[in-house]
Each structure stands twice: as C-alpha cells, then as structure tokens.
Design an enzyme around this catalytic site. Structure first.
Site, PDB file in Angstrom:
ATOM      1  N   LYS A   1      -7.053   2.110   2.711  1.00 46.26           N
ATOM      2  CA  LYS A   1      -6.697   2.217   1.290  1.00 46.26           C
ATOM      3  C   LYS A   1      -7.950   2.075   0.437  1.00 46.26           C
ATOM      4  CE  LYS A   1      -2.057   0.075   1.568  1.00 46.26           C
ATOM      5  NZ  LYS A   1      -1.194   1.185   1.174  1.00 46.26           N
TER       6      LYS A   1
ATOM      7  N   ARG B   1       6.905   0.980   8.767  1.00 44.58           N
ATOM      8  CA  ARG B   1       8.035   1.560   9.501  1.00 44.58           C
ATOM      9  C   ARG B   1       7.812   1.464  11.008  1.00 44.58           C
ATOM     10  NH1 ARG B   1       7.363   7.195   6.500  1.00 44.58           N
ATOM     11  NH2 ARG B   1       6.409   5.762   5.018  1.00 44.58           N
TER      12      ARG B   1
HETATM   13  N1  BES Z   1       2.646  -1.402   2.034  1.00 48.24           N
HETATM   14  C1  BES Z   1       2.595  -0.032   1.692  1.00 48.24           C
HETATM   15  C2  BES Z   1       3.583   0.358   0.592  1.00 48.24           C
HETATM   16  C3  BES Z   1       3.334  -0.240  -0.758  1.00 48.24           C
HETATM   17  C4  BES Z   1       2.613   0.454  -1.713  1.00 48.24           C
HETATM   18  C5  BES Z   1       3.862  -1.467  -1.091  1.00 48.24           C
HETATM   19  C6  BES Z   1       2.406  -0.097  -2.962  1.00 48.24           C
HETATM   20  C7  BES Z   1       3.663  -2.007  -2.349  1.00 48.24           C
HETATM   21  C8  BES Z   1       2.931  -1.321  -3.282  1.00 48.24           C
HETATM   22  C9  BES Z   1       2.887   0.838   2.917  1.00 48.24           C
HETATM   23  O1  BES Z   1       2.462   0.324   4.121  1.00 48.24           O
HETATM   24  C10 BES Z   1       2.160   2.115   2.733  1.00 48.24           C
HETATM   25  O2  BES Z   1       0.966   2.085   2.739  1.00 48.24           O
HETATM   26  N2  BES Z   1       2.900   3.210   2.575  1.00 48.24           N
HETATM   27  C11 BES Z   1       2.341   4.489   2.373  1.00 48.24           C
HETATM   28  C12 BES Z   1       3.119   5.460   3.227  1.00 48.24           C
HETATM   29  C13 BES Z   1       2.502   6.819   3.317  1.00 48.24           C
HETATM   30  C14 BES Z   1       1.209   6.766   4.080  1.00 48.24           C
HETATM   31  C15 BES Z   1       3.483   7.752   3.998  1.00 48.24           C
HETATM   32  C16 BES Z   1       2.446   4.847   0.904  1.00 48.24           C
HETATM   33  O3  BES Z   1       3.446   4.486   0.270  1.00 48.24           O
HETATM   34  O4  BES Z   1       1.513   5.450   0.376  1.00 48.24           O
HETATM   35 MG    MG Z   2       0.469   0.825   4.608  1.00 48.00          MG
END
Ligand code: BES
Ligand code: MG
Ligand code: ZN
Length: 498
Positions: free
Chosen positions: A281, A355
C-alpha cells in the site's frame, strides 16, 4: 429537580417550527428561570439541531451551576439513535469541563420510546462520548471523565435495567476500541491470543479458549491463512473462544436449524497490520491499517461481557490473527494456496489478504458445526465507496438472519445496509489456475465480489457477512467518539445474543 448539587442539568429540546420545543422536565424550574432560559435561547438563535448546546450559567452557589439545553433535532425524524448521538456529542464536547450532570429520562409519551430504551441510549451516549485513548500521551490531563450522573424524577426498575445494560454494552465497545487503537507493535497475534485466554479465565465455567500456533495451524490444513502469515516474523495465532450456557432443560435452549442446538459462530478478521504485502500500500492508505483487526476486536469485546449477557445457546468466537507483511518469504502474485475446506485460491493480489485468511476461519466455523455464522471484516475499500464511511455492508444467504441483524443493528445505533450476493457476479472471481482468485477481474462492485468470495467457504450454513471497513474506524471524531476505533459491531452482536 433533585436537591443534589451538580455541574449541570440537561434539558432536551426538539427543533420546532419557530422556536425550539423544550421537553416537559423544563416546567419544573420556577417561572422566572424558565423565562430567562427562553430569552437566552432566542438571543443565541439556538435551534436545537441534534447535539447543539445552549449553556445557561446559573452561578457557582446554585444547586446546579448551569442548565444545558441539548438539541435532539426534528421530532418527525427522531429515532433512538438521535438521542444516543445527541447525548454522546454533549459528553464529547464537555469532556474535562464538567464532572457531574443531572437529567430526567424523557417520558414515553414525549419521545414515543419506552423509558428503558431511552435510558440505555442516554447512558451509552454519556459513556461512549467520554471515551479517550490516552495511553501514549505523556501529558495526561487529569480526571477528564464524568464522575457522576444523577437521574432525577421517578426511576423505575426498567430504567435501572436499561442503564445496567448500557454499562455492559459500553464496556464491551470500549474494550474493542482500545484494541483497535493499540499500535500494531503491541497488538500482535500473541497479544490477542493472550487477551482471549484472559477473557476465558475470568469465567472458566462457561468460556474456553484454544489457541493454535503455526505448527497446529499447519496440521489443520489452513494453508490460506498460513500463506498470508508467511512473511511475518511473528507467530500467527488461530484463536477459538467458546461460550457454553449453563445446562438447562432442552426446551429452554435455543434451537438452531435442522433441530440442532443453536451454535452461533462470530468470526472476526484479525490482520494486526495490513501493509498490503508485496502489493504494498502507499503511505496514506497504510497509515491507519492497525485497524485491520477491528473484526477480531468485535469478537473479543463481545466475549469480554458474554457472561453478563448469558445467551441461552453456544457461541464460538474465531480469529485468524497475523499481520500482512513483506519479506523475502512473502506470498507473491500467482501463488496458489489450499484452504482448510479443500478449495484452492490463486493469490493475484497480496493486498486482498483478508478474504484469504477468512477462507480458513469460515471453513473452521463450518467444521465446528456452527448453526449460524456472522463475520465482521474490514474487507474492502469498495464498501466505503458504496456506502460511505459510516455504514457497513451486510450480506447474507438467509433472509431471516439478515432481518434479525438489521433490527439488532438499528436498535444498537450501528448503521448497516444490505447489499446483494448477486450470483451472476460469481464468475468475476474465477481463476484460470485455481478454484477461485482472490481478486475480481473488475473493480466494479468490489464489496459484493469480496462477499461472494467468502460465500465459497460457508457451505450451506446460514451466514451473514458485515464489511466494516468504513465504520470500524473514524478518520475524525463524530458524536460518539474521537478519531480511531469505534467498536462498531459489538452492540449489534450483543443485541443478537440477548
Ligand atoms: N484492509 C483492506 C481494506 C480496507 C481499506 C479497510 C480501507 C479499511 C479501510 C483490505 O485488506 C484491502 O486491502 N482490500 C483491497 C482489496 C483489493 C486489492 C481487491 C482494497 O479494498 O483495495
Ligand atoms: Mg489488504
Ligand atoms: Zn486488510
């Protein structure tokens, strides 16, 4: 008003057509005082929107040093949560400024809400609005908590009950908030597992706790969870809490589906920090990612008070705890892992790690013969795009269960909105090489496709998934608390257990 001295007396007011409409407890003041307060309302152009405060100073030697008129907003839009939020915002704004407060629980006639419920909402607002996470401040302002609340007027047993319940709900919520707000360096998988064990120890008669380390998790066949945990130097922990009710007669036990005794599994995403892994990230997206175990915090918050709620059925709490880190042994895009239920997952993006870990947690819940499963996961940014930061996405394969959850959430003041488990979208998660891919092949509907991914691991069990990515963590303070963890989900579950 009671003849007890206090810093302030709260009088509630609805927004009116012309002037605010004060609730009847105001009539207990003498006429001259009433007139003066009404004048002050007029000159301050106080309109009684929700949480608005008018502070009328009476003097240091008065029984109450001030009267605070607290706005509840428009009467025709008013719900129990407006009362909770109005009082919460009072508690937040007055933090450190007052020590004691007196108020009367509005009558059922005036609010068209039973006093027991109003009393609970008011008490929750007072306690939760007062919350702070001060552990790491070296200059702690002393004694910023409200130390006494005086309920004047007739206090019935049901009002007392409402207040006692509020204390339990607030305690669990605060515990979840503290866990979310704790830095990832402290709130590690081991920390969470020791916490779970200490919760079980407090009521060993009803609660047991099993913790599986890396070796045991391997034996259980949780390759998906282990894959995510691979890059971390920390030992992953698979945490299982179990509450069992006292042996009571069969007829008193709640029946689950197919005539089996009810066993509700509560599953929480337990990523103690989400860097994104190899699909790392960027800074502003990573900043608050200590909150990625907010689902786990819901489980622990609930279990910390479950002995006071005493559900008449069994409850499982399940957490797969690990950070999502980066190292030479990280999962990389294209890796395939096999979940406990045998399904293979192609990991195309290491940032869709939640997931992948949930695949094993949910499989485990099914394996333990849960009659119903509810999961809480900070799963997708897409859910925040869909519903905004305040509302969690609800997905369920059971109409009855989702209706029950909506009712419980509404009463708890936790906002949820149901989104569809659209079966025609299932193919979006298809993989060329494995049973399923961990990212969809389109960005659109990302909260739904994530939920559809989870659905692959729950078999036929009645199940509900709450994507709490938005409401689990406030990016700035609201009426019920400061920036940081909210404990969203805890009070909904407590309503389900009650
Ligand atoms: N923990 C994050 C989701 C999240 C984002 C929680 C912002 C709280 C605030 C999750 O693990 C994630 O990174 N999801 C990705 C999924 C994508 C790669 C399909 C996302 O939401 O960008
Ligand atoms: Mg993530
Ligand atoms: Zn995550």
């Amino acid at each position: 008003m009671a003849k007890i001295s206090t810093d302030t007396v709260i009088i509630f007011a609805f927004k009116g057509e012309k002037a605010p409409k004060l609730l009847s407890s105001f009539k207990k003041f003498d006429n001259k005082l009433q007139l003066n307060v009404e004048k002050a309302i007029e000159t301050a152009s106080f309109t009684a929107k929700r949480g608005e405060i008018l502070n009328f100073y009476l003097g240091e030697d008065s029984l109450a040093k001030s009267i605070i008129v607290l706005g509840l907003g428009k009467k025709d839009e008013f719900t129990i949560n407006d009362l909770r939020m109005a009082v919460g915002s009072f508690s937040l704004k007055m933090k450190g400024k007052i020590d004691s407060v007196a108020l009367e629980i509005p009558s059922e006639e005036e609010l068209t809400i039973a006093q027991k419920i109003s009393a609970k909402a008011i008490a929750e607002g007072l306690i939760l609005g007062n919350y702070e996470f001060v552990k790491y401040r070296t200059q702690k302002e002393e004694n910023r908590k409200l130390s006494s609340v005086i309920i004047s007027g007739l206090v019935s047993n049901s009002v007392k009950e409402g207040i006692e319940k509020a204390k339990i709900y607030a305690e669990a919520t605060i515990l979840a908030r503290d866990l979310v707000n704790e830095q990832a360096a402290v709130a590690t998988p081991s920390f969470l597992s020791e916490f779970a064990q200490s919760v079980a120890k407090k009521d060993a008669k009803h609660i047991s706790c099993k913790v599986f380390g890396r070796k045991e998790v391997e034996k259980l066949g949780m390759e998906a969870f282990l894959g995510v945990a691979k890059a971390s130097g920390l030992e992953p922990k698979f945490i299982v809490l179990e509450y069992k009710p006292d042996k009571i007669s069969k007829s008193q036990l709640r029946q689950g589906s197919a005539g089996r005794e009810e066993k509700l599994a509560i599953v929480g995403k337990g990523i103690t920090f989400d860097t994104g892994g190899i699909n790392v990230k960027t800074g502003d997206h990573m900043q608050d990612m200590k909150m990625d175990m907010a689902g786990a915090a819901v489980v622990l918050g609930v279990f910390s008070v479950i002995s006071k709620i005493k559900p008449n059925f069994s409850v499982l709490g399940i957490i797969a705890a690990t950070p999502n880190m980066i190292s030479g042994s990280s999962l990389v895009p294209g890796d395939v892992v096999r979940a406990m239920n045998g399904k293979t997952i192609e990991v195309l993006d290491t940032d869709a790690e939640g997931r992948v870990t949930m695949a094993d947690s949910l499989s485990y819940a099914v394996n333990q013969k849960a009659t119903r499963i509810i999961d809480f996961a900070t799963l997708t940014g897409a859910c925040m795009v869909a519903l905004g930061a305040d509302i969690s996405g609800l997905f369920s394969n059971s109409r009855d269960f989702s209706e029950e959850i909506k009712k419980a959430a509404f009463e708890a003041g936790e906002k949820v909105w149901e989104l569809p488990l659209e079966k025609d979208y299932r193919e979006i998660n298809k993989s060329e090489v494995a049973d399923i891919a961990n990212i969809p092949n389109t960005r659109h509907g990302g909260a739904i496709t994530a939920a559809l991914f989870l659905e692959e691991f729950i078999g036929n069990t009645p199940w509900a998934h709450l994507d709490i990515a938005g409401p689990a963590f406030l990016s700035k303070s609201n009426d019920l608390g400061p920036k940081g963890g909210t404990g969203h989900g805890v009070r909904t579950v407590l309503n389900l257990l009650s």
